[in-house]
Design an enzyme around this catalytic site. Sequence first.
Site, PDB file in Angstrom:
ATOM      1  N   CYS A 161       0.819  -1.222   0.000  1.00  0.00           N
ATOM      2  CA  CYS A 161       0.000   0.000   0.000  1.00  0.00           C
ATOM      3  C   CYS A 161       0.853   1.273   0.000  1.00  0.00           C
ATOM      4  O   CYS A 161       0.618   2.197  -0.783  1.00  0.00           O
ATOM      5  CB  CYS A 161      -0.963  -0.020   1.185  1.00  0.00           C
TER       6      CYS A 161
HETATM    7  N1  LIG Z   1      -3.880  -4.073   5.779  1.00  0.00           N
HETATM    8  C1  LIG Z   1      -3.477  -3.439   4.695  1.00  0.00           C
HETATM    9  O1  LIG Z   1      -3.707  -2.231   4.513  1.00  0.00           O
HETATM   10  C2  LIG Z   1      -2.719  -4.185   3.634  1.00  0.00           C
HETATM   11  C3  LIG Z   1      -2.359  -3.469   2.489  1.00  0.00           C
HETATM   12  C4  LIG Z   1      -1.644  -4.118   1.470  1.00  0.00           C
HETATM   13  C5  LIG Z   1      -1.288  -5.437   1.644  1.00  0.00           C
HETATM   14  N2  LIG Z   1      -1.629  -6.103   2.784  1.00  0.00           N
HETATM   15  C6  LIG Z   1      -1.188  -7.485   2.910  1.00  0.00           C
HETATM   16  O2  LIG Z   1      -2.300  -8.357   2.978  1.00  0.00           O
HETATM   17  C7  LIG Z   1      -1.959  -9.486   3.793  1.00  0.00           C
HETATM   18  C8  LIG Z   1      -3.008  -9.607   4.888  1.00  0.00           C
HETATM   19  O3  LIG Z   1      -2.931  -8.432   5.686  1.00  0.00           O
HETATM   20  P1  LIG Z   1      -4.094  -7.989   6.688  1.00  0.00           P
HETATM   21  O4  LIG Z   1      -3.842  -6.574   6.995  1.00  0.00           O
HETATM   22  O5  LIG Z   1      -5.394  -8.419   6.157  1.00  0.00           O
HETATM   23  O6  LIG Z   1      -3.747  -8.888   7.967  1.00  0.00           O
HETATM   24  P2  LIG Z   1      -4.756  -9.433   9.077  1.00  0.00           P
HETATM   25  O7  LIG Z   1      -5.881  -8.492   9.247  1.00  0.00           O
HETATM   26  O8  LIG Z   1      -3.895  -9.746  10.259  1.00  0.00           O
HETATM   27  O9  LIG Z   1      -5.318 -10.801   8.465  1.00  0.00           O
HETATM   28  C9  LIG Z   1      -4.469 -11.915   8.274  1.00  0.00           C
HETATM   29  C10 LIG Z   1      -5.274 -13.071   7.719  1.00  0.00           C
HETATM   30  O10 LIG Z   1      -4.388 -14.178   7.499  1.00  0.00           O
HETATM   31  C11 LIG Z   1      -4.784 -15.296   8.316  1.00  0.00           C
HETATM   32  N3  LIG Z   1      -3.570 -15.920   8.845  1.00  0.00           N
HETATM   33  C12 LIG Z   1      -2.817 -15.510   9.902  1.00  0.00           C
HETATM   34  N4  LIG Z   1      -1.745 -16.329  10.054  1.00  0.00           N
HETATM   35  C13 LIG Z   1      -1.837 -17.277   9.090  1.00  0.00           C
HETATM   36  C14 LIG Z   1      -1.048 -18.409   8.725  1.00  0.00           C
HETATM   37  N5  LIG Z   1       0.073 -18.707   9.377  1.00  0.00           N
HETATM   38  N6  LIG Z   1      -1.435 -19.166   7.671  1.00  0.00           N
HETATM   39  C15 LIG Z   1      -2.577 -18.860   6.990  1.00  0.00           C
HETATM   40  N7  LIG Z   1      -3.372 -17.809   7.302  1.00  0.00           N
HETATM   41  C16 LIG Z   1      -2.994 -17.016   8.323  1.00  0.00           C
HETATM   42  C17 LIG Z   1      -5.666 -14.713   9.392  1.00  0.00           C
HETATM   43  O11 LIG Z   1      -6.581 -15.728   9.788  1.00  0.00           O
HETATM   44  P3  LIG Z   1      -7.172 -15.801  11.305  1.00  0.00           P
HETATM   45  O12 LIG Z   1      -7.929 -14.526  11.527  1.00  0.00           O
HETATM   46  O13 LIG Z   1      -8.088 -16.959  11.230  1.00  0.00           O
HETATM   47  O14 LIG Z   1      -6.019 -15.995  12.210  1.00  0.00           O
HETATM   48  C18 LIG Z   1      -6.362 -13.563   8.654  1.00  0.00           C
HETATM   49  O15 LIG Z   1      -7.428 -14.038   7.889  1.00  0.00           O
HETATM   50  C19 LIG Z   1      -0.553  -9.220   4.361  1.00  0.00           C
HETATM   51  O16 LIG Z   1       0.404  -9.909   3.596  1.00  0.00           O
HETATM   52  C20 LIG Z   1      -0.405  -7.741   4.196  1.00  0.00           C
HETATM   53  O17 LIG Z   1       0.934  -7.333   4.071  1.00  0.00           O
HETATM   54  C21 LIG Z   1      -2.350  -5.500   3.771  1.00  0.00           C
END
Ligand SMILES: NC(=O)c1ccc[n+]([C@@H]2O[C@H](COP(=O)([O-])OP(=O)(O)OC[C@H]3O[C@@H](n4cnc5c(N)ncnc54)[C@H](OP(=O)(O)O)[C@@H]3O)[C@@H](O)[C@H]2O)c1
Length: 358
Positions: A161
Amino acid sequence: MFMHMTFTVAVAGASGYAGGEILRVLLGHPEAKIGALTAHSNAGTLLGAHQPHLRSLADRVLAPTSVDELTGHDVVVLALPHGASGEVAAALAERGDQAIVLDLGADHRLTDAVAWQDYYGSAHAGTWPYGLPELLHAGEQTAAQQRAELASARRIAVPGCNVTAVTLGLQPGVAAGLIEPTDVVAVLANGYSGAGKSLKAHLLASEALGSAQPYAVGGSHRHIPEIRQNLTVAGAPDVTISFTPTLVPMSRGILATATARLVPGTDPAAVRQAWEAAYADEPFVHLLPEGEWPSTAATLGANTALVQVAVDERAGRVVTVTAIDNLVKGTAGGAVQSLNIALGLPETTGLALNGVAP
Ligand SMILES: NC(=O)c1ccc[n+]([C@@H]2O[C@H](COP(=O)([O-])OP(=O)(O)OC[C@H]3O[C@@H](n4cnc5c(N)ncnc54)[C@H](OP(=O)(O)O)[C@@H]3O)[C@@H](O)[C@H]2O)c1
């Protein structure tokens, strides 16, 4: 002529912020049909417990993230922590699954395995086509080559992002040779959702509300090699960037102020012309009228990036400010935009130009 092209899509990481947002975007997409939804620690629970705003999917049970659950769809979205998506993608490929895979995580963004190892400290999972349709390639005035690469993509690495915001701010000046990419400084204001949903003490309301706090200061942030990579694609022979994100009390949004030294002797009028030329025909990246500055509030819920550029003649620098919603243009919207290109759909299908306010 545009044909209907309904596709099924599975979302791994549906309980997280990025997974929830891509579901919200896809629920407004006329061709998307939501398939399997998976999670990790929250597998077995209802989506409605984690994404209470997604009413139409509230009763869907989250499955564990496994190849068995994800296989057999037209599209698979991996909204997982870095490391996890590389593993799942490799397992899907081994199974011979034919889906287009979108990785919202970092695993497949970097072309340089050494840079990956340096910033992430694990084995490099490989490089996928990069999901920023507006990325300028060296010599381009408007972005065409990146779109051509995405048109045949079966794997898409969705950008970080912060990277999207800084790249969109600076790249017209790099491609036009107007700024010195060895002297770039970027300072960002970031909403908390960029840090994901897992519990962290410094993100508790009692710590964070009413306060602004920098993080990953001093050149350690993992988005640095990705910004360098993009500006190199845009034509910079070498990129040196000082990059400092700052958490500020808002849920969503990034306001990126990125500055670079103006090449000495450059006519300041050429600066505005370069940014105008780069973005005049972009559906989602809008250069604001002169003197009008972007705000994150004007991008919330929309797939837009609002950009402004000015020349600080006393400092000899070009100053750019870019606002995006980190979860839309910075993740889920950008992903769907690239997916539309890969599917041969109109690029803007299902994507919001208008945000929510106040
Ligand atoms: N947030 C942003 O603004 C943003 C922007 C660009 C890219 N991203 C990328 O998108 C990805 C997700 O980010 P997020 O912000 O959505 O994080 P998040 O809110 O912490 O969500 C993480 C997700 O992954 C699952 N998870 C956690 N540990 C895992 C594992 N070991 N194996 C498989 N699944 C697992 C979690 O499931 P449970 O809830 O069931 O534990 C949850 O569904 C990351 O790589 C991040 O860098 C995020």
